[in-house]
Design a protein around this motif. Structure first.
Motif, mmCIF file in Angstrom:
data_model
loop_
_atom_site.group_PDB
_atom_site.id
_atom_site.type_symbol
_atom_site.label_atom_id
_atom_site.label_comp_id
_atom_site.label_asym_id
_atom_site.label_seq_id
_atom_site.Cartn_x
_atom_site.Cartn_y
_atom_site.Cartn_z
ATOM 1 N N ILE A 1 0.842 -1.204 0.000
ATOM 2 C CA ILE A 1 0.000 0.000 0.000
ATOM 3 C C ILE A 1 0.872 1.246 0.000
ATOM 4 N N HIS B 1 2.778 1.618 -3.321
ATOM 5 C CA HIS B 1 1.817 1.980 -4.369
ATOM 6 C C HIS B 1 1.476 3.465 -4.276
ATOM 7 N N LEU C 1 3.245 5.911 -2.953
ATOM 8 C CA LEU C 1 4.390 6.747 -3.339
ATOM 9 C C LEU C 1 4.584 6.739 -4.845
ATOM 10 N N GLU C 2 4.326 5.591 -5.461
ATOM 11 C CA GLU C 2 4.509 5.496 -6.909
ATOM 12 C C GLU C 2 3.423 6.232 -7.683
ATOM 13 N N ASN C 3 2.354 6.581 -6.997
ATOM 14 C CA ASN C 3 1.257 7.327 -7.639
ATOM 15 C C ASN C 3 0.958 8.593 -6.845
ATOM 16 N N LEU C 4 1.997 9.135 -6.229
ATOM 17 C CA LEU C 4 1.790 10.212 -5.256
ATOM 18 C C LEU C 4 1.098 11.445 -5.833
ATOM 19 N N ASP C 5 1.414 11.793 -7.085
ATOM 20 C CA ASP C 5 0.789 12.967 -7.678
ATOM 21 C C ASP C 5 -0.727 12.796 -7.750
ATOM 22 N N PHE C 6 -1.164 11.587 -8.108
ATOM 23 C CA PHE C 6 -2.597 11.312 -8.214
ATOM 24 C C PHE C 6 -3.278 11.478 -6.861
ATOM 25 N N TYR C 7 -2.703 10.856 -5.843
ATOM 26 C CA TYR C 7 -3.363 10.873 -4.533
ATOM 27 C C TYR C 7 -3.325 12.245 -3.875
ATOM 28 N N LEU C 8 -2.243 12.980 -4.071
ATOM 29 C CA LEU C 8 -2.194 14.320 -3.490
ATOM 30 C C LEU C 8 -3.216 15.238 -4.171
ATOM 31 N N THR C 9 -3.351 15.072 -5.472
ATOM 32 C CA THR C 9 -4.330 15.885 -6.206
ATOM 33 C C THR C 9 -5.746 15.569 -5.709
ATOM 34 N N ILE D 1 4.163 15.304 2.662
ATOM 35 C CA ILE D 1 3.390 14.748 1.542
ATOM 36 C C ILE D 1 3.423 13.228 1.501
ATOM 37 N N PRO E 1 -4.305 5.983 0.214
ATOM 38 C CA PRO E 1 -5.351 6.073 -0.812
ATOM 39 C C PRO E 1 -6.787 6.140 -0.275
ATOM 40 N N LEU F 1 12.104 10.908 -3.886
ATOM 41 C CA LEU F 1 11.277 10.089 -4.773
ATOM 42 C C LEU F 1 12.000 9.659 -6.041
#
Lengths: 470, 222, 211
Positions: free
Chosen positions: A57, A60, A62-70, A240, A245, A301
């Motif tokens: 988790i 995952h 961290l690898e999609n951090l831009d998506f989740y922060l947005t 951040i 998720p 990152l």
């Protein structure tokens, strides 16, 4: 104290003069937490599975951090909150002070937040003429004492109750018997008054749930609830890397956090904050600000191995098992974060030119790797950072002094060339014969005396190769 | 060697071997370590027999870190995979490869066992050692308190931070002395060097020996 | 907003991701805990709360008034905060307390007035037996302060709210603006590792399961 970032961390010097009380107190705390943790782990037969899922988790995310922060930002704004982005400590401090100034804030109550220590917030507020009170009892005590934390969960564990009583008497002007119950009551009364009066409460967050824009705050004392309920304005400063998720993912992490940290099944209070109350008498703040802190995390990152450092959920378990940390305590690591996680986080955030001694502050025993609930590969990252210190990489020059880098190259030759190595095995017993006392070499000239100061060195003998050739 | 003879296994010692490169690798000199590791691969690549070592940390280096030095795409990659797959620590080799736990050994002494970190956590070899010790006649095994706590050697650590290393070593010595044994068994040259030095400094008569010496023994005193 | 956010841009650069990239597959989550019988779940809940120095037990509706009387005496209560919910209102606690000279402070009073109360009475929206946890959702009629400010917190619990695992709780609570999990009374071991109760939250937690 930990308010300004260090110019250089002298781990070696710090460890030469550790006051006795610190390792003793730290070991009492760590033994207690580990004992409790063992009981908790035994109760959950799927503990290893949980760790694996938690690792997946976090990675995952961290690898999609831009998506989740947005997603997180969108949700928080929808809930009525304000989101700020801080590239570094100075920006983060400025944002907090700006909010405080705009609202004529004079008094701030602070829940325990490592991110706020990272940015030196207390000193920043004080310089701006704003009074800020730590409300976690341990943090309150060390704030009064003007010292840093010796352990991340129980920061004042090295202070005796008599010392604390004296501290209260001197700094608070109250009669303070050296008994925990009375001392706690004194702190409760004093801080209660601050909770009711403060215009602003500052917290961190243990997790940020992207799905619904929710802050998760975990405490045992209730100060987290107080700071985020009583004042009209709530400001949260959060790295951040704390984003998660969704609620299902959070469930896994909550099952691991308290058990790993102190061996409790769950901490006393877990708050889930998704909105401001906008003046309704639900009894919460009227305004909420979330400050998302980068401060070097995006740089980490870039590095696929270093990135795993950011999976950390700040449970402190690696501290509890580390034989190095247990013998030196928190101060030696030079910044707000100590132990094995400190040894990898600090050099990556502050840079190896400041923290080059930390990756070597480990015997690589691997006890931390075994217990980390999110499987941070600490020993691998330590080795990775050691290379950065002595060999450098495409971004960073090696920071180790020249003589060490040369020693490495010379050592390589000795091991690389077979005839040179064999010559060495024959020469060394001969050369060290005068130092040989009944099979031991009790002392050697510097820098080799670093070994012999502690224990004698076994005498060289070329027995094996001689015997084999017979 | 005695043990291998007893088991009718022919050992081959390749004279060109030097070092697996671990001391340099662990000090951060990964590029330098690669040079040494390349020599290691070349030396042991001459035949395809199992490679056995009495040192857990060396085997851990080869088995777990060599692939970092020779990833897919490097010329030595296949050779590395081959060598890595047939490198064993000695007790691992006896119990898991040869599948033997009773070597006909006898060691009539009170002993305790200190598991070295690389063997225990790096290679996951622990119960194999106990199985082998179980097969030794006349042996009295006393459990070591805080057995799994590091002895403080840590390679370069012991000379970079000698004061911290000393505290860890003292703790280990204290625990060993509390068991009132004659021998403490360890499987790593680093641990042995550290612990035997510490015991000597403490003026103790307890001796630190390698597991292999116990397994090779057939009853007399060492 | 996020188009010109340099931090998000840096993250994308670091991860080699583009603005409209989708999320890679999320890892699957382990199955939740399965419930035992209601009796055994309640027994577990009571045991866990009491292990944490709470005071949990089963009582009947008829016993509520005498128990309240006892509580007021033992804990020296003069002022109380009270949630205003259908479940709680059925017990007529308000009238009973007032008739015993206990002042009920209105929930929309000033902070200082609220802080004068020694007792706060709530129900729980959910309870988790494995950890002895009470889940409280807040709203205008169920303010946060009731379970936070007073030094005594009393929960009148509906046995039907017990659920086996966190997953079930979150499925219901995720969209709530403010939820708190309460697992025992407020505590610390910051001073020489000695456990002390009642730091900032309530010192005494009573949980009466109304059977």
């Amino acid at each position: 104290m930990t308010d300004r970032t260090p110019n250089y961390i002298h781990f070696s010097d710090y460890t030469k003069h550790i006051p006795e009380n610190i390792p003793v107190a730290v070991q009492q705390a760590t033994n207690r937490f580990l004992g409790n943790r063992e009981a908790r782990v035994a109760e959950l037969p799927n503990w290893q599975e949980l760790r694996q899922v938690a690792h997946e988790i976090r990675l995952h995310t961290l690898e999609n951090l831009d998506f989740y922060l947005t997603q997180l930002e969108r949700q928080v704004v929808q809930n009525g909150g304000v989101v700020h982005w801080a590239a570094n400590s100075a920006e983060a401090r400025a944002i907090v002070i700006d909010i405080a100034t705009q609202h004529q804030v004079k008094t701030v109550v602070k829940a325990k937040s490592m991110a706020s220590e990272e940015i030196g917030l207390n000193e920043g507020l004080s310089e701006a003429g704003i009074q800020s009170f730590e409300t976690d009892l341990g943090e309150f005590i060390i704030q009064l004492a003007g010292v840093g934390p010796s352990h991340i969960i129980v920061p004042a564990v090295h202070l005796k109750k008599e010392e604390i009583a004296n501290l209260f008497a001197n700094k608070l002007g109250v009669e303070a018997p050296p008994e925990p119950v009375q001392l706690t009551a004194i702190a409760r009364n004093i801080l209660r008054e601050k909770f009711l009066k403060a215009e602003m409460g500052i917290s961190g967050a243990n997790f940020l749930i992207a799905e619904t824009g929710t802050l998760v705050i975990v405490t045992n004392e209730g100060n987290g609830r107080m700071c985020t309920t009583m004042p009209d304005i709530h400001v949260a400063v959060v790295g951040i890397d704390k984003v998660v998720p969704d609620w299902d993912s959070l469930t896994v992490l909550l099952k691991l956090l308290a058990r790993s940290a102190t061996g409790q099944k769950l901490s006393t209070y877990t708050s889930f904050i998704s909105a401001t109350s906008r003046g309704s008498s639900e009894g919460g703040p009227k305004e909420f600000h979330l400050i998302l802190l980068d401060n070097g995390r995006t740089r980490i990152l870039h590095d696929p191995l270093g990135r795993e450092t950011l999976k950390c959920i700040r449970c402190g378990c690696c501290l509890n098992v580390c034989p190095v940390y247990k013998n030196v305590g928190g101060y030696a690591y030079g910044w707000f974060i100590s132990g094995p996680i400190g040894a990898i986080f600090t050099p990556q955030i502050l840079g190896t030119h400041i923290a080059q001694e930390l990756p070597f502050a480990s015997s690589l025993c691997g006890a931390c790797v075994d217990v980390c609930p999110v499987k941070v590969p600490i020993t691998e990252i330590l080795l990775h950072l050691r290379q950065r210190v002595v060999e450098g990489n495409q971004h960073v020059k090696p920071s180790a002094p020249l003589w060490i880098r040369s020693a490495g190259k010379i050592g390589t030759l000795a091991f690389q060339i077979p005839w040179l190595y064999q010559l060495g095995t024959r020469l060394l017993p001969f050369l060290t014969a005068p130092l040989n006392k009944r099979g031991w070499i009790p002392s050697l000239p510097p820098p080799f005396n670093r070994w012999t100061r502690v224990r004698p060195f076994p005498a060289f003998s070329a027995r094996f190769r001689k015997w084999w050739s017979k | 060697m005695k043990i291998l003879q007893r088991l009718d296994i022919e050992p081959i010692f390749l004279p060109n071997q030097t070092c697996c490169g671990q001391p340099l690798f662990n000090s951060g000199f990964k590029n330098q370590a690669k040079l040494i590791a390349t020599e290691f691969l070349k030396t042991f690549g001459v035949n395809d027999y199992p490679i056995v070592s009495p040192s857990g940390s060396c085997v851990d280096m080869v088995v777990h870190h060599y692939h970092e030095l020779f990833p897919a795409g490097t010329p030595e990659h296949d050779l590395c995979k081959d060598i890595t797959s047939r490198t064993y620590e000695f007790s691992q080799f006896l119990v898991n490869f040869i599948k033997i736990t009773d070597l006909g050994a006898s060691f009539p002494h009170k002993v305790t066992y200190h598991p070295s970190c690389h063997l225990l956590r790096g290679l996951g070899v622990n119960q194999e050692v106990y199985q082998l010790l179980n097969g030794v006649r006349n042996l009295q095994l006393i459990p070591l308190p805080e057995a799994e706590t590091c002895c403080g050697f840590g390679g370069v650590f012991s000379v970079v931070y000698p004061d911290v290393s000393r505290k860890m070593m003292n703790n280990k010595i204290k625990n060993i002395l509390s068991t009132d044994v004659e021998y403490v068994i360890a499987n790593d040259a680093g641990c042995l060097m550290n612990i035997s030095g510490g015991l000597s400094k403490a003026g103790s008569s307890v001796k630190a020996i390698h597991l292999i010496e116990v397994l090779a023994s057939t009853g007399g005193d060492q | 907003m996020s188009n010109t956010n340099p931090i998000i841009d840096n993250i994308r650069k670091a991860l080699n991701r583009l603005p409209n990239d989708t999320v890679s597959n999320k890892p699957s989550i382990l199955k939740p805990r399965i419930s035992g019988s209601q009796e055994s779940e309640l027994d577990m809940l009571i045991a866990e709360i009491n292990k944490l120095s709470g005071f949990a037990r089963r009582i009947t509706i008829d016993q509520i008034e005498s128990e309240l009387l006892n509580l007021i005496k033992v804990e020296k209560i003069t002022k109380t905060l009270l949630w205003d919910t259908p479940w709680l209102n059925q017990f007529n606690a308000r009238k009973f307390l007032e008739s015993n000279n206990i002042e009920i402070i209105p929930n929309n009073s000033s902070k200082d007035k609220l802080a004068q109360c020694e007792l706060g009475i709530t129900e729980a929206d959910f309870a988790l037996p494995e950890t002895g946890t009470l889940v409280l959702l807040s709203s205008q009629s169920k303010p946060r302060t009731t379970s936070l400010l007073p030094r005594v917190h009393l929960v009148l619990l509906n046995p039907q709210v017990v659920v086996p695992d966190l997953h079930q709780v979150f499925a219901s609570t995720r969209d709530n603006p403010y939820t708190v999990f309460i697992t025992g009374p407020s505590r610390t071991s910051d001073i020489e590792l000695i456990t002390t109760l009642g730091v900032h939250g309530p010192k005494s937690l009573y949980v009466w399961i109304i059977c």
